[in-house]
Enzyme design. Structure first.
Site, PDB file in Angstrom:
ATOM      1  N   GLU A  43       1.057  -1.293  -0.059  1.00  0.00           N
ATOM      2  CA  GLU A  43       0.044  -0.050   0.037  1.00  0.00           C
ATOM      3  C   GLU A  43       0.874   1.175  -0.004  1.00  0.00           C
ATOM      4  O   GLU A  43       1.921   1.319   0.610  1.00  0.00           O
ATOM      5  CB  GLU A  43      -0.904   0.041   1.375  1.00  0.00           C
ATOM      6  CG  GLU A  43      -1.932   1.236   1.068  1.00  0.00           C
ATOM      7  CD  GLU A  43      -2.909   1.106   2.572  1.00  0.00           C
ATOM      8  OE1 GLU A  43      -3.937   1.760   2.496  1.00  0.00           O
ATOM      9  OE2 GLU A  43      -2.516   0.471   3.338  1.00  0.00           O
ATOM     10  N   LYS A 112      -9.686   1.833  -2.465  1.00  0.00           N
ATOM     11  CA  LYS A 112     -10.044   1.388  -1.101  1.00  0.00           C
ATOM     12  C   LYS A 112     -11.678   1.974  -0.906  1.00  0.00           C
ATOM     13  O   LYS A 112     -11.945   3.307  -0.878  1.00  0.00           O
ATOM     14  CB  LYS A 112      -9.204   2.099  -0.324  1.00  0.00           C
ATOM     15  CG  LYS A 112      -9.033   1.731   1.196  1.00  0.00           C
ATOM     16  CD  LYS A 112      -7.789   2.147   1.951  1.00  0.00           C
ATOM     17  CE  LYS A 112      -7.768   1.683   3.264  1.00  0.00           C
ATOM     18  NZ  LYS A 112      -6.355   2.278   3.920  1.00  0.00           N
ATOM     19  N   CYS A 153      -5.875  -2.802   2.493  1.00  0.00           N
ATOM     20  CA  CYS A 153      -6.003  -2.914   3.973  1.00  0.00           C
ATOM     21  C   CYS A 153      -7.099  -2.540   4.780  1.00  0.00           C
ATOM     22  O   CYS A 153      -7.450  -3.709   5.072  1.00  0.00           O
ATOM     23  CB  CYS A 153      -4.900  -1.392   4.234  1.00  0.00           C
ATOM     24  SG  CYS A 153      -4.012  -1.226   5.778  1.00  0.00           S
TER      25      CYS A 153
END
Length: 273
Positions: A43, A112, A153
């Site tokens: 990331e 995301k 994440c």
């Protein structure tokens, strides 16, 4: 094809974007020389993990970082999950991961969807929503090895999203991530094993290397877990190319032995109003 060789590129991320891109190219080249089929960067692989850097380091799709990843996938003949980077679009900033095939063609893109807004007592405080805009897609893509899922994440904390990817046929969920020194020791391995067992799939997390001098310190510990919950590979804290192989025949085998998915009773789980 059932066997695939993976490379998790747990790289150091510095404040110079060009230096990060050059270093990513070097590490990807090393991984490809060892027979890698698919490589995963961490990331924010080209940007320090801080709200004050996201817009400044951002670029539109097709920009310099995107072009480098496409070129490297084509030249090295690998599938490449480009970790994530700040994407600029319509005046907004997204935390975006691009996936390229062996020809350098973009075959997937994930923004995301769950922004990292936390305030742990005595630990980490961070609010991605101060800078970033969330995506709104479940992301799966096809390869010669089968279908794979992709999230970033904090997305991985939501079992509903992992299940949606598995329900769409993903046998491996790829997670560029940067857990910190509060959440990493507590939940990193637990989450990857839990999602693997719950969905009877492989799970993989690739993190930046740990740098104690940064304002946000990555936990590192890039990881690969099989559908039984066994940790197949795990890095330490520092920079590392973590290589491992997966046998996708394990997915149907484990599902036959322990029929969790086929034994589900969706009607029983509907909420009572």
């Amino acid at each position: 094809m059932e066997w695939m060789r993976l490379a998790m590129i747990q790289m150091n991320v510095v404040h110079n974007k060009e230096q990060n891109l050059t270093h990513a190219r070097e590490l990807l080249t090393q991984a490809a020389r060892k027979g890698t089929d698919l490589a995963v960067l961490p990331e924010m692989f080209c940007c320090p993990y801080s709200n004050r850097f996201f817009r400044a380091y951002g670029e539109e799709e097709g920009g310099p970082a995107w072009s480098l990843l496409s070129r490297m996938a084509r030249e090295l003949r690998i599938y490449l999950v480009g970790g994530s980077m700040p994407e600029l679009s319509g005046g907004k900033v997204y935390n975006t991961s691009y996936v390229f095939d062996r020809e350098g063609r973009q075959i997937a893109k994930h923004r995301k969807a769950h922004l990292f807004d936390i305030d742990v007592e005595g630990g980490q405080r961070f609010r991605e929503s101060e800078t970033l805009t969330p995506g709104d897609q479940v992301t799966v893509f096809e390869t010669e090895f089968g279908r794979m899922g992709l999230c970033i994440c904090f997305d991985f904390r939501f079992q509903e999203l992992a299940k949606a990817m598995a329900d769409q046929g993903a046998q491996l969920i790829l997670v560029p991530a940067a857990f910190n020194m509060t959440t990493g020791p507590a939940h990193w391995e637990l989450l990857f094993r839990q999602r693997a067992v719950d969905n009877q799939i492989f799970t993989l997390g690739t993190a930046p290397a740990r740098n104690e001098t940064e304002e946000y310190v990555s936990y590192g510990n890039s990881i690969l877990v099989d559908p039984w919950g066994t940790v197949l590979a795990r890095a330490g804290a520092g920079e590392e190319i973590l290589l491992s192989e997966v046998d996708f025949a394990r997915v149907p085998s484990i599902r036959r032995q322990l029929p969790i998915r086929s034994a589900r009773r969706p009607g029983l789980y509907r909420p009572v109003l």
